[in-house]
Design an enzyme around this catalytic site. Sequence first.
Site, PDB file in Angstrom:
ATOM      1  N   ASP A  16      19.761 -35.876   1.724  1.00  0.00           N
ATOM      2  CA  ASP A  16      18.366 -35.530   1.444  1.00  0.00           C
ATOM      3  C   ASP A  16      18.291 -34.995   0.023  1.00  0.00           C
ATOM      4  OD1 ASP A  16      15.524 -34.682   1.845  1.00  0.00           O
ATOM      5  OD2 ASP A  16      16.003 -35.109   3.932  1.00  0.00           O
ATOM      6  N   HIS A  45      13.642 -38.923  -0.482  1.00  0.00           N
ATOM      7  CA  HIS A  45      14.531 -37.818  -0.096  1.00  0.00           C
ATOM      8  C   HIS A  45      15.925 -38.024  -0.701  1.00  0.00           C
ATOM      9  CE1 HIS A  45      11.883 -35.668   2.651  1.00  0.00           C
ATOM     10  NE2 HIS A  45      11.429 -36.839   3.047  1.00  0.00           N
ATOM     11  N   GLU A  49       8.448 -40.524   4.328  1.00  0.00           N
ATOM     12  CA  GLU A  49       7.838 -39.718   3.271  1.00  0.00           C
ATOM     13  C   GLU A  49       8.199 -40.193   1.862  1.00  0.00           C
ATOM     14  OE1 GLU A  49       7.335 -35.478   5.506  1.00  0.00           O
ATOM     15  OE2 GLU A  49       9.350 -35.891   4.754  1.00  0.00           O
TER      16      GLU A  49
HETATM   17  C1  ACM Z   1      10.711 -36.477   8.899  1.00  0.00           C
HETATM   18  O1  ACM Z   1      10.498 -35.444   9.551  1.00  0.00           O
HETATM   19  N1  ACM Z   1      10.344 -36.536   7.622  1.00  0.00           N
HETATM   20  C2  ACM Z   1      11.349 -37.617   9.497  1.00  0.00           C
END
Ligand code: ACM
Length: 766
Positions: free
Chosen positions: A196, A270, A338
Site C-alpha cells: 500500500d 495505493h 480507490e
Molecule cells: C478498500 O477498503 N479500499 C478495499
Amino acid sequence: MKKRLSAISFCILIGMQMLVAQILIVPEPQMVTEGQGSFTFNDQTTVSVPDSRFEPAVADLYKYLRRSAEIKLHPVSKHKKKNTVELVYNADLPEEGYALDVTKDKVQLTASSQSGFFYGVQTLLQLLPTEIFSEKENDIREWSIPCVSIQDEPRFGYRGFMLDVSRHFVPKKDILKLLDYLALHKINTFHWHLIDDNGWRLEIKKYPLLTSIGAFRAERNNLFPLRANQIEGEPTPVGGFYTQDDVREIIAYASGRNIEVIPEIEMPAHTNASLAAYPHLACPVVKDFLGTIPGGGGKNASVIYCAGNDSVFAFLEDVVDEVVELFPSSYIHIGGDEAWKDNWKLCPLCQKRMKDNNIPNEEELQSYFIRRMNVYIQSKGKKLMGWDELVDSEIPESATIFGWRGLGQSAVKAAKKGHSIVLTPAQRFYLIRYQGPQWFEPFTYFGNNTLKDVYDYDMRMSGISEDLQDKVLGYQASMWSEFVTGTSNLEYMLFPRLAAMADISWSKKPKDWEAFLKRLDKLTAIYEMKDINYARSMYNLFHDVQTQGDNSTITVSCLRPDVEIRYTIDGTVPDIHSTLYTQAVSVKPYTVFQALTFCNGKPKGQILKLIPIRNLATGTKISGTEKGVHKLVNGILGSEKFTDGEYLDVYAKDLAFTVELGQLEKISEISLGFVLNGGMGAHYPQSVQIEYSKDGKEYYLLKQKAFDENIRFVDCIKKDLVTLNDFDPVEAKFIKVQLGTPGIVPASMPREGQPSRIAIDEVYIN
Ligand code: ACM
Ligand code: ZN
C-alpha cells in the site's frame, strides 16, 4: 494421586444425577448429538492414523496434550479397542468435513482429507477443558471430553481474513501466531495485503529498492490522519518487510493449518511505497517528491502507476513472476480499489494510450490496465482477484470480485455476469471500525461494526438473491491497520469479532445470538488461556438521552442480553448492590449517572458516566432539517469521536434548526459544539447565521459569521466550541441557526476534492 480435570465446565452434579451441559464450539458444528459420560486422555491413550499423510492433522492434539500434561500419545497402526483416538478415512465425507464420535472407550475421527482431520482435531480441542490451551505449567495428567457425536462440514469453502501489513507492519512471529488463531476459528484463507502507500512489505529480488526504500517511512507518532508526508531527505526509520524466506516459512506454516495465503499486490493505486523507490513508474506530470506515505498522504494519495507507460507493465510482470514462484495459491489479488484518476487525465502517456486503444474514459483505462495484467497472470496459471471497483468498468475475464463498498452491493453486478465473489462489506466486516460504544474504544475511523453487526450479517443484505448465492465463495473479515499500535491492539480489534465472522461462514445452522454468546464465552476462556487480548466491548453500554425541560431520560443498552445492568445517581461507583436497571431512568441536570454491566455477580465492561448539563436550550423543543436534532439540546456532550452517537453528523449539506425556548429569555451568547476531524472531512461550517424571534413568525438577524477556507478546513482531531457573543443582548423565544456546509475539501488536505461535513453535539444558549 493423579490430578484429573474432568471438564467440570460441562458437567453439573445435581444429587446423584449427572447432567451433561451443552457442547460449546465456535464455529458451530452442523450436527451435535450429546452422549452419556466422558472419554479420558491419559498416559496410556494412543492415536492411530490410517496413513502417515494424515499425521500432521493431529499434530495439535500432540502439541496441546503433551505440553499441558506431558501425556505421551503413542501412534499405532493397528486398532485398539479402548483408550484410543482412531482416525478413519472415508472418501464419502466432504472436503473439510469430518465426523467425531466420542464414547467412553474411544474417540473416532472420520474424514476424507487432511483438512477434515485437522478440523476434527480443532473441534476436539474445544471439547477439552480450556486449561489445555494454557502456556502455564500444570500438573494435570488426565483430561476428559464429553461423549458426543458430531457431523460437520463448512457452509463456505472460502472463510477469509485480510490483514493490512502496510499501514502497520506485523512481524513474522506475530503472523505465525495469528495463523494459529485463524485455524482455531476454522478460517482457511489469509488474504495478505502486502502493498500500500504506507509500505511495500514483500522482498522482490529484481527490485531491491521496493523494500530498502519502500518498506520504510518517516517517524510520525501522531494519529494516522494527522501524519504529514515525508520531506525529501528526511530519515525513514519506521517499517519492515518479509524476506522471501519469511514468506515461504509463513506459507508452509499456514498450509499446515489448512490456510491458503493469497497475496495482494495493489495496482494501479495505493502504490506510493513503490513509487518512492521507482518514481519513473508514476505519470510524468507528477513533479512532486514521492515518499512512502506515513499517513493519509494528502494529494500524494492520488499518485498512481502510469497506465500509458509500458515500463509499468514490465515492472509489474516482473513482480508477478516472483510472486507466482513464492505463493502456491491459485489466486493473486491485484487490489484495484480507490484509483483516483487525476493524473491520468493530465498525463500525455495515459491520454495517448486511451486514444491508441479507443478507450473512452479513464475508468475504462483502469479496466485496460487490470485486463492487461489479467492476461499475464492467467498466462502464469493463476486467477485474478480484485476489489469491487473492478465492476465500475469492463470486468476482467474470470476475475473474482471482493464486495467491500457499503454492504458490498457492487459485487452483485459481477455475480450477475457469472463472476465469483467474496463478501467483505465495510459496513459489517471491516474490523477497523469501532466494535462498541465509542466512548470506550481506541481511536479509529468510521462508525460501528459491533460483534452483533458482524454476527447478524447475511448476504441478502448485500442484495445477493437466491439465484446468485452459488457465486459467493464466502465471507471475509478485513483488518485495515491505519490505527493499529501493536500486536496487543491488533488482537483487540480482531477478537472476538473474528469469531462471529467465522461462525456465520462455517455454520449453516439458523442464527441464535444468545446461544452464540454462550459458545463464545467458552471460546473467550480459550483466548484467555492463550493470552489473546480480546475486546470486552460487548459488555459496554450504549446510551440514548432525551431531555425535556428539567428531565433527562437515560436509556442504556448492552449487546449482551444476559447481563444485569446496575446504576447509581449519587456519585458512587456502581456495584452488585446498586439499583438494577429495568427501564429508562429520569434524572435532573448535573446528576452523575453511572452504570455498569454484571455477569454472575462480577462487573464486566467499563463504567458509563453521563452528566446532563444545562443551559437555556437544554430540554427545549427543537426542529430542523435533519433527523436527530434533539441531540443538540439533550445536555449530553460527545467525545472526540464524531460517530459516538452524540453528534449530529451532516454530510455535504447545509443545516438549519430552530430552538423554541420555554418563554421569552434574554439572550447574550450562543455556542455550538463542533468536533473537527480532517481525516473524516469534519470541519467548521462555511457560515453561521443566527436569527431570533419573539413569536416564531418574524425573525431578525442576530449574528452572522463566515469562516474563510483557510480557517474552516483544519487537519486536526479536536472538539471546539464556537461562541458568538459580540452582539447586544436581545429578548427572544425562538432562535434559528443556519449553518453552511464547509464545501469541497481544498488541495493538500485529507479527502481533497470531496464534500465535507459538520458534526455538532450541542447548542448552548445563554
Ligand atoms: C478498500 O477498503 N479500499 C478495499
Ligand atoms: Zn500516465
